[in-house]
Design an enzyme around this catalytic site. Structure first.
Site, mmCIF file in Angstrom:
data_model
loop_
_atom_site.group_PDB
_atom_site.id
_atom_site.type_symbol
_atom_site.label_atom_id
_atom_site.label_comp_id
_atom_site.label_asym_id
_atom_site.label_seq_id
_atom_site.Cartn_x
_atom_site.Cartn_y
_atom_site.Cartn_z
ATOM 1 N N SER A 186 -28.029 -39.868 69.304
ATOM 2 C CA SER A 186 -29.022 -39.471 68.290
ATOM 3 C C SER A 186 -28.354 -38.494 67.335
ATOM 4 O O SER A 186 -27.345 -37.867 67.689
ATOM 5 C CB SER A 186 -30.184 -38.769 68.995
ATOM 6 O OG SER A 186 -30.968 -38.049 68.070
ATOM 7 N N TYR A 217 -34.308 -33.094 75.281
ATOM 8 C CA TYR A 217 -33.771 -34.237 74.528
ATOM 9 C C TYR A 217 -32.462 -33.837 73.831
ATOM 10 O O TYR A 217 -31.460 -34.555 73.898
ATOM 11 C CB TYR A 217 -34.813 -34.688 73.498
ATOM 12 C CG TYR A 217 -34.439 -35.947 72.739
ATOM 13 C CD1 TYR A 217 -34.694 -37.208 73.284
ATOM 14 C CD2 TYR A 217 -33.845 -35.885 71.475
ATOM 15 C CE1 TYR A 217 -34.369 -38.371 72.591
ATOM 16 C CE2 TYR A 217 -33.516 -37.035 70.784
ATOM 17 C CZ TYR A 217 -33.783 -38.276 71.341
ATOM 18 O OH TYR A 217 -33.451 -39.431 70.651
HETATM 19 P P1 NAD Z 1 -38.468 -46.890 72.507
HETATM 20 O O1 NAD Z 1 -39.440 -45.968 73.159
HETATM 21 O O2 NAD Z 1 -38.960 -48.128 71.862
HETATM 22 O O3 NAD Z 1 -37.312 -47.326 73.508
HETATM 23 C C1 NAD Z 1 -36.958 -46.653 74.667
HETATM 24 C C2 NAD Z 1 -36.835 -47.679 75.766
HETATM 25 O O4 NAD Z 1 -36.348 -47.044 76.946
HETATM 26 C C3 NAD Z 1 -38.223 -48.295 76.108
HETATM 27 O O5 NAD Z 1 -38.087 -49.699 76.176
HETATM 28 C C4 NAD Z 1 -38.534 -47.706 77.474
HETATM 29 O O6 NAD Z 1 -39.310 -48.554 78.289
HETATM 30 C C5 NAD Z 1 -37.121 -47.540 78.037
HETATM 31 N N1 NAD Z 1 -37.090 -46.588 79.142
HETATM 32 C C6 NAD Z 1 -37.637 -45.343 79.182
HETATM 33 N N2 NAD Z 1 -37.407 -44.800 80.386
HETATM 34 C C7 NAD Z 1 -36.716 -45.710 81.114
HETATM 35 C C8 NAD Z 1 -36.209 -45.723 82.421
HETATM 36 N N3 NAD Z 1 -36.375 -44.683 83.241
HETATM 37 N N4 NAD Z 1 -35.526 -46.828 82.839
HETATM 38 C C9 NAD Z 1 -35.357 -47.891 82.018
HETATM 39 N N5 NAD Z 1 -35.836 -47.935 80.764
HETATM 40 C C10 NAD Z 1 -36.506 -46.852 80.324
HETATM 41 O O7 NAD Z 1 -37.684 -45.988 71.445
HETATM 42 P P2 NAD Z 1 -36.314 -46.238 70.662
HETATM 43 O O8 NAD Z 1 -36.411 -45.440 69.446
HETATM 44 O O9 NAD Z 1 -35.990 -47.674 70.577
HETATM 45 O O10 NAD Z 1 -35.263 -45.494 71.617
HETATM 46 C C11 NAD Z 1 -34.087 -46.101 72.082
HETATM 47 C C12 NAD Z 1 -32.965 -45.085 72.119
HETATM 48 O O11 NAD Z 1 -32.701 -44.650 70.785
HETATM 49 C C13 NAD Z 1 -33.310 -43.820 72.904
HETATM 50 O O12 NAD Z 1 -32.199 -43.426 73.680
HETATM 51 C C14 NAD Z 1 -33.581 -42.795 71.823
HETATM 52 O O13 NAD Z 1 -33.317 -41.489 72.225
HETATM 53 C C15 NAD Z 1 -32.595 -43.259 70.754
HETATM 54 N N6 NAD Z 1 -32.919 -42.759 69.422
HETATM 55 C C16 NAD Z 1 -34.045 -43.168 68.752
HETATM 56 C C17 NAD Z 1 -34.299 -42.649 67.487
HETATM 57 C C18 NAD Z 1 -35.504 -43.036 66.698
HETATM 58 O O14 NAD Z 1 -35.768 -42.411 65.644
HETATM 59 N N7 NAD Z 1 -36.263 -44.039 67.082
HETATM 60 C C19 NAD Z 1 -33.406 -41.748 66.905
HETATM 61 C C20 NAD Z 1 -32.280 -41.367 67.611
HETATM 62 C C21 NAD Z 1 -32.039 -41.882 68.866
#
Ligand code: NAD
Length: 269
Positions: free
Chosen positions: A152, A165
């Site tokens: 991130s 986080y």
């Molecule tokens: P999201 O909530 O759609 O995806 C997260 C996924 O992780 C979900 O499918 C959830 O079911 C899964 N998950 C959560 N806990 C889990 C566990 N214990 N075991 C297995 N799966 C698990 O959100 P996203 O934005 O797609 O996030 C994906 C990654 O991107 C994350 O690591 C997040 O920190 C990172 N990220 C997202 C953003 C953003 O703005 N969306 C920015 C920076 C980083």
């Protein structure tokens, strides 16, 4: 992209958002995909359906090329089972995408210990354990592979109210670099992508509210949030042979968020 067709990718947390987009993109590149999900098989099934559909539109034979695999990455036994199940099905894992992530919002002096531990257990310890088990597999097979950690912008930008986080993503930077250095001579590459504000379910507090979304986007130099597809494209590049000489790096995909937007004007001069 070069070197992806026929490879097997395991994507954690692939039932939504960025993980889903990466699974779909890698299927379009001709990879076998193991779609890990924690609790919603119907969402993982949807990822699979879209991935196979989009791959077939590109003429990619998709029979037997996907697997749904339940597992909670905060649990070591689950991780070992997920990895073994993927290897049993496809014979190997070539690409590991450590994507699963969660966040919780608390003032730092009020974070309950169990909530703190849970974020670290999923985002950082889970990524490490998945990497450890996959690297063991590569060393046993005398093969090599690629790990992409989904980090991130908060790998480098502090994040008040989300201390666990921020720590998890800060830790991910050194997880990426340490593994990259330790296994570089075995041709195991480890990189990270660092999304900025991206339209996915984790951000539904602002993506679904036009006013809030405008506030978020006003802080982004490119004046818009990113898409999961943009994150997936960079992950596919780093996983491919186009990136064969890149290891230990974090690629920021953030519309300029890490450029210190407040310095756009010369207020300090
Ligand atoms: P999201 O909530 O759609 O995806 C997260 C996924 O992780 C979900 O499918 C959830 O079911 C899964 N998950 C959560 N806990 C889990 C566990 N214990 N075991 C297995 N799966 C698990 O959100 P996203 O934005 O797609 O996030 C994906 C990654 O991107 C994350 O690591 C997040 O920190 C990172 N990220 C997202 C953003 C953003 O703005 N969306 C920015 C920076 C980083």
């Amino acid at each position: 992209m070069k070197g992806l067709a026929g490879k097997t990718a395991l994507i954690t947390g692939a039932s939504s958002g960025i993980g889903q987009a990466i699974a779909i993109r890698l299927a379009q590149e001709g990879c076998n995909i193991a779609i890990n999900y924690r609790s919603k098989p119907e969402e993982a099934k949807r990822t699979e359906e879209i991935a196979l559909q989009k791959a077939s539109e590109l003429g990619i034979e998709s029979r037997e090329s996907s697997l749904l695999v339940q597992g909670d990455v905060s649990k070591e036994d689950d991780i070992i089972r997920v990895i073994n199940t993927t290897i049993e099905k496809f014979g190997s894992i070539d690409i590991l995408i450590n994507n699963a992530g969660i966040q919780t919002e608390f003032a730092s002096h009020e974070v309950p210990t169990d909530k703190f531990d849970q974020v670290i257990a999923v985002n950082l310890r889970g990524a490490f354990l998945c990497a450890r088990e996959t690297i063991k597999h590569w060393l046993d097979q005398q093969s090599s592979g690629v790990i992409i950690n989904v980090s991130s912008v908060h790998e480098v930008i502090p994040r008040p109210m989300y201390v666990s986080y921020a720590i998890s993503k800060g830790g991910m930077a050194n997880l990426t670099k340490t593994l990259a250095l330790e296994y570089a001579d075995r041709n195991i590459r480890v990189n990270a992508i660092a999304p900025g504000a991206t339209i996915t379910p984790i951000n539904e507090s602002w993506t679904d509210d036009l006013e809030q979304k405008a506030i978020v986007e006003s802080h982004i130099p490119m004046r818009r949030a990113g898409t999961s597809d943009e994150m997936a494209a960079s992950a596919a590049f780093l996983a491919s042979d186009e990136a064969a000489y890149i290891t230990g790096q974090t690629l920021f995909i953030d519309g300029g968020l890490t450029l210190y937007a407040d310095f756009r004007e010369a207020w300090s001069a």
